[in-house]
Write an enzyme that holds these catalytic residues in place. Structure first.
Site, short mmCIF file in Angstrom:
data_model
loop_
_atom_site.label_atom_id
_atom_site.label_comp_id
_atom_site.label_asym_id
_atom_site.label_seq_id
_atom_site.Cartn_x
_atom_site.Cartn_y
_atom_site.Cartn_z
N ARG A 250 7.33 50.28 -7.80
CA ARG A 250 8.78 50.10 -7.87
C ARG A 250 9.43 51.48 -7.70
O ARG A 250 9.20 52.38 -8.51
CB ARG A 250 9.15 49.49 -9.21
CG ARG A 250 10.63 49.37 -9.46
CD ARG A 250 10.91 48.61 -10.76
NE ARG A 250 12.34 48.55 -11.01
CZ ARG A 250 13.01 49.39 -11.80
NH1 ARG A 250 12.37 50.33 -12.48
NH2 ARG A 250 14.31 49.27 -11.93
N HIS B 131 19.59 53.43 -8.35
CA HIS B 131 19.10 53.92 -9.63
C HIS B 131 19.91 55.19 -9.96
O HIS B 131 19.40 56.29 -10.01
CB HIS B 131 17.59 54.20 -9.57
CG HIS B 131 16.90 54.28 -10.90
ND1 HIS B 131 15.80 53.51 -11.24
CD2 HIS B 131 17.17 55.02 -12.00
CE1 HIS B 131 15.40 53.81 -12.48
NE2 HIS B 131 16.23 54.72 -12.96
N GLU C 22 19.64 49.03 -14.36
CA GLU C 22 20.35 49.35 -15.60
C GLU C 22 21.81 49.74 -15.40
O GLU C 22 22.21 50.88 -15.68
CB GLU C 22 19.65 50.49 -16.35
CG GLU C 22 18.21 50.22 -16.66
CD GLU C 22 17.59 51.27 -17.58
OE1 GLU C 22 18.26 52.28 -17.85
OE2 GLU C 22 16.47 51.08 -18.03
N ASN D 6 14.03 46.12 -18.44
CA ASN D 6 13.52 47.42 -18.89
C ASN D 6 13.66 47.45 -20.40
O ASN D 6 14.74 47.19 -20.94
CB ASN D 6 14.33 48.57 -18.30
CG ASN D 6 14.12 48.72 -16.80
OD1 ASN D 6 13.30 48.01 -16.20
ND2 ASN D 6 14.83 49.65 -16.20
N TYR E 94 12.45 49.73 -23.89
CA TYR E 94 11.75 50.86 -24.50
C TYR E 94 11.71 50.76 -26.02
O TYR E 94 10.77 51.16 -26.66
CB TYR E 94 12.45 52.17 -24.11
CG TYR E 94 12.25 52.51 -22.65
CD1 TYR E 94 11.20 53.33 -22.26
CD2 TYR E 94 13.08 51.98 -21.66
CE1 TYR E 94 10.98 53.63 -20.93
CE2 TYR E 94 12.87 52.29 -20.32
CZ TYR E 94 11.82 53.11 -19.96
OH TYR E 94 11.60 53.39 -18.64
N GLU F 292 10.31 48.18 -16.45
CA GLU F 292 10.05 49.50 -17.04
C GLU F 292 9.68 49.34 -18.49
O GLU F 292 10.33 48.59 -19.23
CB GLU F 292 11.30 50.41 -16.99
CG GLU F 292 11.57 51.05 -15.67
CD GLU F 292 12.81 51.93 -15.69
OE1 GLU F 292 13.11 52.55 -16.74
OE2 GLU F 292 13.48 51.98 -14.65
#
Ligand code: GBH
Length: 485
Positions: free
Chosen positions: A81, A124, A169, A306, A308, A385
């Protein structure tokens, strides 16, 4: 060598990949016709980036691309990606820069040659500075420019690339870029941030529409294998005291602003009513034009997630120990929490990465499962991600022992497997990141790679986490392809 948790077999065709972004790895900031993106420009402002690092050279992927694809092959990745840089493809947004497109064309060929599925993201965070000079994402016209740029990229790569992501995002490039000022373009205007959000939604809808039409005319009989979607960063907002209505309401507000403001226009064609109440008078409604929400809610082939960390949330001022929100730079920063600036983020005492983000793998499982329950029309999910920054170093034996990152990745992959057991339709996982790289406002200080980059020589070395990930991939394919061993 690595302890493998007991997992159910992965769904057949499950995609294992790794992710990067143009501005973080390419370098060659002013080569072959590329001009400034907002990140090139922003990074030069005094104090914008910790230790003053610039993305100008990054990890020189622009010149080392074939070597990097070979690395992916050694790791056994099924997909890569990456993002295309708008400022490389259409530098001032007026003319197409064919030399810039050539680079992505060579990359795609190299990937296909190595049997790696190219997974392309159009945005991005690196808007051409020339467009920021005309208002950037606060200018509605930028949405139409984006659709034209998408068409340009598709025109060159649509014969070989099947997986298309419009935005990575949008929350970060709107709220963190236009309200918090921590990301490019570094503006601290809450109203502008909400306009940017809406215009990115619109840009997404226009581009999806455009790509569908182009795909139908490019492929005989209108049949395409194109898969078009978007990637959101989603964060569980966990009330620190679930029995306290003030904390509960704070968590609801953060969930509305950070998750549902993005999910619901895309999936339901409407902004959440509670969000509109929270944001009354902040200007969001002023930028919505009739017909926009229908355009935005294009059917999606996938949703990229994504993830985290989660955030513990409170409605009380600085409660029991703040989490010391990571503040990388010297520039004065505003809040990214438009309309909810009073909300605080107390510590739950969980372990943290060097970004100061909580480690809580079960949050990923919870998130993937609840999305399916919350949105009946949810498309298939890909974790596009997930990863962690730790301060690792080269050992005397030349290896990079990064047990914390290895444990983080392993635990999160286990969480994905558990989510699938619980009914979530997850079809792939991409680790962030393939390489150590330019970590935005932190510069090169934070390393997320499963491959280490020596910033002096450019040399790449696979870390223990990369070896572990590679082993997970090969073991999981063994469970997919029967009859071989
Ligand atoms: C991703 O975003 C990016 O896509 C990628 O480019 C980047 O390198 C990678 O993560 C690592 O940073 O509560 O204001 O302190 C990260 C998504 C969203 C995670 C905001 C941190 C907390 C911001 N981020 N979140 S704040």
């Amino acid at each position: 060598m690595f302890q493998q948790p007991e997992l159910s077999p992965w769904p057949s065709g499950f995609i294992w990949g790794s992710a990067t972004a143009a501005a973080q790895i390419e370098g060659a900031a002013h080569e072959d016709g590329k001009e400034d993106s907002i990140w090139d420009h922003f990074a030069r402002l005094p104090g914008a980036i910790a230790s003053g690092d610039l993305p100008e050279q990054a990890v020189d992927h622009y010149h080392r691309m074939p070597e990097d694809v070979q690395l992916m092959k050694r790791l056994g990745l099924g997909s890569y990606r990456f993002s295309t840089s708008w400022a490389r493809v259409k530098p001032g947004d007026r003319f197409v820069n064919h030399a810039g497109l050539d680079f992505y064309s060579r990359l795609v060929d190299e990937l296909l040659e190595a049997d790696i599925l190219p997974w392309l993201t159009l945005y991005h965070w690196d808007l051409p500075q020339a467009l920021e000079d005309q208002g950037g994402w606060t200018n509605r016209d930028t949405a139409y420019r984006f659709a034209d740029y998408a068409e340009t990229v598709y025109g060159r790569l649509g014969d070989r690339v099947t997986h298309w992501t419009t935005f990575n995002e949008p929350l970060c490039s709107s709220l963190i870029g236009y309200a918090a000022g921590e990301h490019a373009p570094g503006r601290t205007e809450p109203r502008a941030a909400l306009a940017a959000t809406h215009h990115q939604h619109l840009a997404h809808g226009l581009a999806v529409n455009r790509l569908r039409h182009l795909g139908a005319s490019l492929h005989a009989g209108g049949e395409t294998s194109d898969r078009i979607g978007i990637t959101l960063n989603l964060t569980n907002a966990v009330p620190i005291d679930p029995s306290d209505p003030v904390d509960l309401d704070a968590a609801r507000r953060i969930d509305a602003l950070w998750n549902r403001m993005y999910l619901e226009p895309l999936l339901l064609g409407a902004y959440p009513p509670d969000l509109l109440r929270d944001l009354q008078g902040q200007g969001l409604e002023d930028v919505i034009v009739e017909g926009d929400l229908e355009l935005i809610a294009q059917p999606l082939d996938f949703l990229g997630v994504n993830h985290y960390h989660d955030d513990a949330v409170s409605g009380h001022p600085e409660p029991r120990g703040s989490r010391g929100a990571a503040q990388p730079t010297a520039r004065p920063k505003a809040s990214p929490f438009v309309g909810s600036e009073f909300v605080t983020f107390p510590s739950r005492g969980l372990p943290r990465t060097s970004m100061d983000w909580e480690v809580n793998p079960d949050g990923l499982r919870t998130l993937l499962v609840r999305l399916g329950l919350q949105y009946p029309n949810l498309p298939p999910l890909y974790v596009t991600e997930n990863g962690a920054a730790y301060d690792d170093a080269v050992s005397p034996d030349g290896c990079i022992h990064d047990p914390e990152r290895t444990a983080y990745i392993r635990a999160h992959i286990t969480a994905v497997s558990r989510a699938i057991d619980d009914g979530a339709d997850v079809r792939g996982y991409f680790v962030w990141s393939l390489l150590d790289n330019f970590e935005w406002a932190w510069g090169y200080e934070k390393r997320f790679g499963v491959v280490r980059v020596d910033y002096t020589t450019g040399e790449r070395t696979i870390k223990d986490s990369g070896l572990a990930y590679s082993e997970i991939i090969s073991k999981s394919s063994a469970s997919v392809y029967t009859g071989e061993d």
